[in-house]
Scaffold this active site. Structure first.
Site, PDB file in Angstrom:
ATOM      1  N   LYS A  69     -18.023 -14.988  10.146  1.00 38.45           N
ATOM      2  CA  LYS A  69     -16.865 -15.354   9.349  1.00 38.45           C
ATOM      3  C   LYS A  69     -16.478 -14.126   8.592  1.00 38.45           C
ATOM      4  O   LYS A  69     -17.119 -13.389   7.980  1.00 38.45           O
ATOM      5  CB  LYS A  69     -17.514 -16.462   8.260  1.00 38.45           C
ATOM      6  CG  LYS A  69     -16.309 -16.966   7.309  1.00 38.45           C
ATOM      7  CD  LYS A  69     -16.011 -18.361   7.906  1.00 38.45           C
ATOM      8  CE  LYS A  69     -14.401 -18.661   7.325  1.00 38.45           C
ATOM      9  NZ  LYS A  69     -13.170 -17.849   7.798  1.00 38.45           N
ATOM     10  N   LYS A 110     -15.505  -9.132  10.442  1.00 38.01           N
ATOM     11  CA  LYS A 110     -14.142  -8.661   9.617  1.00 38.01           C
ATOM     12  C   LYS A 110     -13.207  -8.099  10.881  1.00 38.01           C
ATOM     13  O   LYS A 110     -13.737  -7.502  12.033  1.00 38.01           O
ATOM     14  CB  LYS A 110     -14.561  -7.490   8.630  1.00 38.01           C
ATOM     15  CG  LYS A 110     -13.433  -7.438   7.698  1.00 38.01           C
ATOM     16  CD  LYS A 110     -13.472  -8.539   6.646  1.00 38.01           C
ATOM     17  CE  LYS A 110     -12.727  -8.302   5.430  1.00 38.01           C
ATOM     18  NZ  LYS A 110     -13.071  -9.001   4.399  1.00 38.01           N
ATOM     19  N   TYR A 226      -3.352  -7.039  -9.991  1.00 40.03           N
ATOM     20  CA  TYR A 226      -2.741  -8.397 -10.264  1.00 40.03           C
ATOM     21  C   TYR A 226      -2.496  -9.224  -9.007  1.00 40.03           C
ATOM     22  O   TYR A 226      -1.080  -9.614  -9.048  1.00 40.03           O
ATOM     23  CB  TYR A 226      -1.664  -8.075 -11.341  1.00 40.03           C
ATOM     24  CG  TYR A 226      -1.970  -9.385 -12.301  1.00 40.03           C
ATOM     25  CD1 TYR A 226      -2.925  -9.649 -13.065  1.00 40.03           C
ATOM     26  CD2 TYR A 226      -0.688 -10.006 -12.659  1.00 40.03           C
ATOM     27  CE1 TYR A 226      -3.086 -10.733 -13.830  1.00 40.03           C
ATOM     28  CE2 TYR A 226      -0.874 -11.155 -13.734  1.00 40.03           C
ATOM     29  CZ  TYR A 226      -1.737 -11.448 -14.159  1.00 40.03           C
ATOM     30  OH  TYR A 226      -2.050 -12.351 -15.135  1.00 40.03           O
ATOM     31  N   GLY A 227      -3.346  -9.151  -8.244  1.00 38.80           N
ATOM     32  CA  GLY A 227      -2.816 -10.011  -6.679  1.00 38.80           C
ATOM     33  C   GLY A 227      -3.326 -11.511  -6.934  1.00 38.80           C
ATOM     34  O   GLY A 227      -3.737 -11.893  -8.020  1.00 38.80           O
TER      35      GLY A 227
END
Ligand code: GLU
Length: 423
Positions: A69, A110, A226-227
């Site tokens: 995953k 990944k 700030y995502g």
């Protein structure tokens, strides 16, 4: 400048855990190397009619506890293609540990494509052809019972939908939502997915605050990045009574000691392209942001942000790693020495994969939960993960990062040993 080697960092963390658990070399070597790393060539016809070749990866680290995953990123790290391969390998190992810490029955993977769609201004059509080509290239090794990708840096539900479509058609199933998570709701995505990492991080901070006797009401929070993760962590921490005093994005950092309104800052960023210039705030450097006096520092940007030099100047009580690998190993002993509680990435940002897991469960059973049901289940996983990690940190007298790794490695070894080795 490229700071650090993520693959070496990942191995060092594994070695520390293995020595605490007295794991022998053979098993350590088994846990270190990914099971498989696929490197694929991706020829794409560009809008101008010319062919351009991209390179993509999928690293499958470990599946002893369940199917692989982990996310798929479209990114071009400064170190280039070879660096990206190492980074993807390291990130796949972190996914193995992340799933194990919060007791999600999945393994670690990944992947990604070496491309920066924002910088290169690829058109929608070019990006779709590239995404579908990548899905085709990895289709043999993914699947709802094999490897379940998800969004990561610069990928969204849109790309997940395209990958699902390619896989479904190639497999002859027409509609196979369980092959990927982070899908749009209309295609079997889960409620609470968009807030998952930030909300999970806020739950984790809440548990840590209780443990060290910090009141969240009025607590000062600094957020780097700030995502998606950073904005929702800010929003939920604010709901818990905390005060966001400084935030940053790739264009710079801002501070207002009286407090920033998280939603208004986001609106401002969406309108202007950055948090910088937000009314009433002062612009500061990244170093000033990270070393500002506060209660909780949330690094929610990229890897390797806190080095030894920054660590010496930190003035916070808790670091909650919403990003993957934001702290360099050289900084860890310094932070531990300063008695700052670190909520390591594999715990603090595991909300994303917890909801991914719940999305996959919903896809597999074909029945869908409400937002509150999903959020509650995620909260249970994270709270348990925090408590299990804290117990080991007390038992072995080690910091939370090593405790989380000890917990995770032990769970994977248990599964590996129960199955045995075959063939
Ligand atoms: N990319 C996210 C992470 O690094 C989510 C992975 C997933 O949901 O599979 O945790």
């Amino acid at each position: 400048m490229v700071q650090g080697d993520p693959w070496k960092n990942a191995l060092k963390q594994l070695d520390d855990a293995c020595s605490i658990l007295k794991i022998d070399k053979g098993v350590r070597d088994y846990l270190a190397e990914p099971n498989k790393v696929l490197r694929v060539k991706l020829p794409v016809k560009m809008d101008n009619g010319k062919i351009r070749v991209f390179i993509g990866f999928r690293s499958q680290h470990n599946n002893d506890r369940g199917p692989y995953k982990g996310g798929i990123r479209f990114f071009d790290p400064e170190g280039g293609l070879e660096y990206m391969e190492k980074e993807v390998k390291a990130l796949s190992a972190w996914m193995t540990w992340k799933c194990a810490v919060v007791d999600v029955p999945l393994g670690g993977g990944k992947g990604g494509i070496y491309v920066n769609p924002k910088k290169e201004k690829l058109s929608e059509n070019e990006l779709e052809r590239l995404t579908r080509r990548f899905a085709f290239a990895i289709s043999e090794i993914i699947g709802p019972k094999k490897d379940i990708p998800a969004p990561d840096v610069y990928t969204t539900g849109k790309e997940m939908a395209q990958i699902m479509d390619v896989y479904s058609k190639l497999s002859g199933m027409e509609n196979e939502p369980g092959v990927i998570t982070g899908k749009p709701i209309a295609l079997g995505g889960s409620l609470a997915r968009n807030v998952a990492t930030g909300l999970g991080c806020a739950y984790c901070i809440r548990e840590a605050a209780k443990t060290i006797g910090l009141k969240l009401k009025g607590a000062k929070i600094v957020i780097q990045g700030y995502g998606n993760a950073g904005t929702f962590a800010a929003e939920y921490l604010e709901k818990m009574g905390a005060k966001i005093i400084a935030v940053s994005d790739s264009k710079g950092a801002i501070i207002n000691p009286k407090g920033l309104d998280s939603k208004k800052v986001l609106e401002y960023k969406n309108k202007t392209g950055s948090v910088v210039g937000y009314p009433g705030s002062k612009k500061i450097s990244t170093e000033e942001l990270l070393t500002t006096k506060c209660d909780v520092l949330v690094p929610a940007a990229l890897e390797n942000q806190i080095n030894a030099n920054i660590a010496k100047k930190l003035q916070c009580k808790i670091i909650a790693e919403a990003a993957n690998g934001p702290t360099m190993p050289e900084a860890d002993p310094i932070i531990y020495g300063k008695k700052i509680m670190v909520l390591p990435d594999i715990l603090a940002n595991s909300g994303g994969v917890c909801i991914s897991y719940l999305e996959w469960v919903q896809n597999n059973m074909g029945y869908y939960w409400t937002f509150d049901e999903v959020a509650k289940k995620m909260e249970d996983h994270i709270t348990r993960g925090f408590k299990d990690t804290l117990a080991l940190s007390r038992k072995y007298k080690i910091d939370m990062r090593r405790a989380a790794m000890v917990l995770a490695v032990n769970r994977v070894v248990e599964a590996f040993k129960a199955k045995g080795l075959w063939p």
